[in-house]
Design a protein around this motif. Structure first.
Motif, short mmCIF file in Angstrom:
data_model
loop_
_atom_site.label_atom_id
_atom_site.label_comp_id
_atom_site.label_asym_id
_atom_site.label_seq_id
_atom_site.Cartn_x
_atom_site.Cartn_y
_atom_site.Cartn_z
N ILE A 60 3.41 0.03 -14.74
CA ILE A 60 3.61 0.90 -13.90
C ILE A 60 4.97 1.21 -13.81
O ILE A 60 5.40 2.50 -13.69
CB ILE A 60 2.93 0.37 -12.27
N GLY A 116 -0.75 -4.04 -6.43
CA GLY A 116 -1.94 -2.95 -6.72
C GLY A 116 -2.35 -2.13 -5.80
O GLY A 116 -2.37 -0.87 -5.95
N THR A 171 0.62 0.49 -5.10
CA THR A 171 0.32 1.40 -6.23
C THR A 171 -0.56 2.67 -6.07
O THR A 171 -0.34 3.86 -6.22
CB THR A 171 0.25 0.94 -7.52
N LEU A 172 -1.96 2.09 -5.72
CA LEU A 172 -2.82 2.95 -5.43
C LEU A 172 -2.51 4.04 -4.18
O LEU A 172 -2.70 5.22 -4.48
CB LEU A 172 -4.15 2.18 -4.67
N TRP A 205 6.78 -1.25 -2.64
CA TRP A 205 6.46 -1.43 -4.26
C TRP A 205 7.74 -2.65 -4.55
O TRP A 205 7.82 -3.82 -5.18
CB TRP A 205 6.59 -0.43 -4.88
N MET A 247 -3.34 3.34 -12.81
CA MET A 247 -4.53 2.91 -12.71
C MET A 247 -4.87 1.68 -13.62
O MET A 247 -5.36 0.75 -13.12
CB MET A 247 -5.91 3.99 -12.75
N ILE A 304 -2.93 -0.95 -12.08
CA ILE A 304 -3.65 -1.65 -10.94
C ILE A 304 -4.57 -2.63 -11.37
O ILE A 304 -4.74 -3.79 -10.60
CB ILE A 304 -4.15 -0.36 -9.99
#
Length: 371
Positions: free
Chosen positions: A211, A268, A271-272, A291, A350, A353
């Protein structure tokens, strides 16, 4: 040592904020430019496996100073790189310092301070991580737009020279200890808690760096940021690292295993949310701060686990630990780059994640990784 951490982190991850100009200047795709992070990880893996055996023959002070000299050489080569292959070679030199320094860092701290002070001392050292994460990416992005990406790397060189002199003056002599063969690292994997911990480490750092490495392409594609906006967002992410490092240090003694479980899962989730709200500037700003807070806490927590989980073999444990992290960075950056070049930036996030969620399941309630 904290300053050396800051210089290492700045040198290793400054390309994150400069992927676009580096790729354009050297005739590479952004995914290929991301491999500049991967190659340093590869050489860091090899060095971290060999350094405990090598360092055990020499004064630790001299080893750390020599590794800092290699970092300086790398920066000068990066700043003068005329081709993608030269950049990759220079990043390989940087990988040697990364693997060597981090493999020895926790064991060195354990020799410098008393046992009860180790978690606090690690927190102080990781403040260098927070400082570099706070300023390297945004300053790199800003300077890159003014003096070019080469100029941004040139600016690091005098700071590394200062650090080299400071280490020479401040580090005490740490005489050689008994020889530690490379085989010690692999023997540690026979311990159940170490095997599960290394799997957790690899999934956590692979997910985070799949990421983090491609945040600039995400922000340019989804949020359509300008360079000043990009710099501010990266600065917010970095400054949040101070809070993450401080909070992790204050919670480690009582909640170490809970942190190792919930930090990647929460990262995670954040991040979503970032992916879903990527078109809204203020929402992206908030998620970037969250984050940065969570991401900065992760290495402090795992380093503290190392001092407790493999306390009888800190050098060999450190080598194995760093090899796992650097292999994860290499795999995460490569994985994210492939998804970016062949699918989309959304697929990259994704993928990261999924890895973070898996790491949380591996750690579980902590029983698997307790000594």
């Amino acid at each position: 040592m904290s300053m050396c951490v800051a210089m290492l982190i700045a040198s290793e991850f400054m390309p994150v904020s400069l992927l676009t100009p580096i790729a354009a200047d050297l005739g590479a795709t952004q995914g290929m430019a991301g491999q500049a992070i991967s190659i340093s990880g590869l050489f860091a893996v090899v060095t971290s496996l060999l350094i405990p055996s090598i360092a055990s023959r020499y004064d630790r002070r001299h080893v750390l100073i020599a590794l800092t000299g290699v970092m300086l050489t790398s920066l000068l080569l990066i700043a003068e790189a005329k081709s993608f292959s030269t950049l990759m070679m220079a990043r390989a030199f940087l990988g040697i310092t990364i693997g060597g320094f981090w493999a020895l860092a926790t064991a060195t701290i354990m020799r410098l301070v008393s046992e009860e002070s180790v978690p606090k001392a690690l927190g102080v050292m990781f403040m260098g991580n927070a400082i570099a994460t706070a300023f390297a990416a945004p300053i790199g992005s800003y300077l890159g737009s003014i003096i070019g990406w080469r100029g941004a790397f040139w600016m690091l060189a005098p700071l590394v020279i200062i650090n080299l002199i400071w280490l020479w003056l401040s580090l005490p002599s740490m005489p050689p200890e008994k020889n530690k063969p490379v085989s010690n690292l692999f023997k540690l994997l026979k311990r159940r808690n170490v095997a599960f911990a290394m799997l957790g480490v690899m999934l956590t750092f692979s997910g985070a760096f799949a990421i983090f490495t491609y945040l600039r392409p995400f922000l340019e594609t989804y949020t359509h940021v300008t360079v000043p906006q990009l710099s501010l967002l990266l600065l917010g992410l970095g400054l949040a690292g101070f809070a993450g490092t401080y909070l992790a240090t204050s919670l480690l003694n009582k909640h170490l295993y809970a942190l190792l479980r919930w930090l990647p899962l929460t990262l995670g989730g954040v991040t979503l949310i970032m992916l879903v709200t990527g078109h809204i500037m203020w929402a992206v700003g908030i998620t970037m701060i969250a984050w940065g807070t969570l991401n900065a806490a992760i290495p402090v927590a795992w380093s503290t686990w190392l001092s407790k989980g493999i306390s009888d073999e800190p050098e060999s444990g450190g080598g194995l630990f760093v090899a796992a992290i650097q292999l994860s960075i290499m795999m995460g950056a490569s994985f994210g780059g492939l998804l970016l070049d062949h699918t989309s930036i959304a697929a990259t996030l994704m993928g990261g994640i999924v890895l973070l969620v898996l790491s949380s399941f591996v750690v579980g309630n902590g029983s698997r990784i307790k000594p």
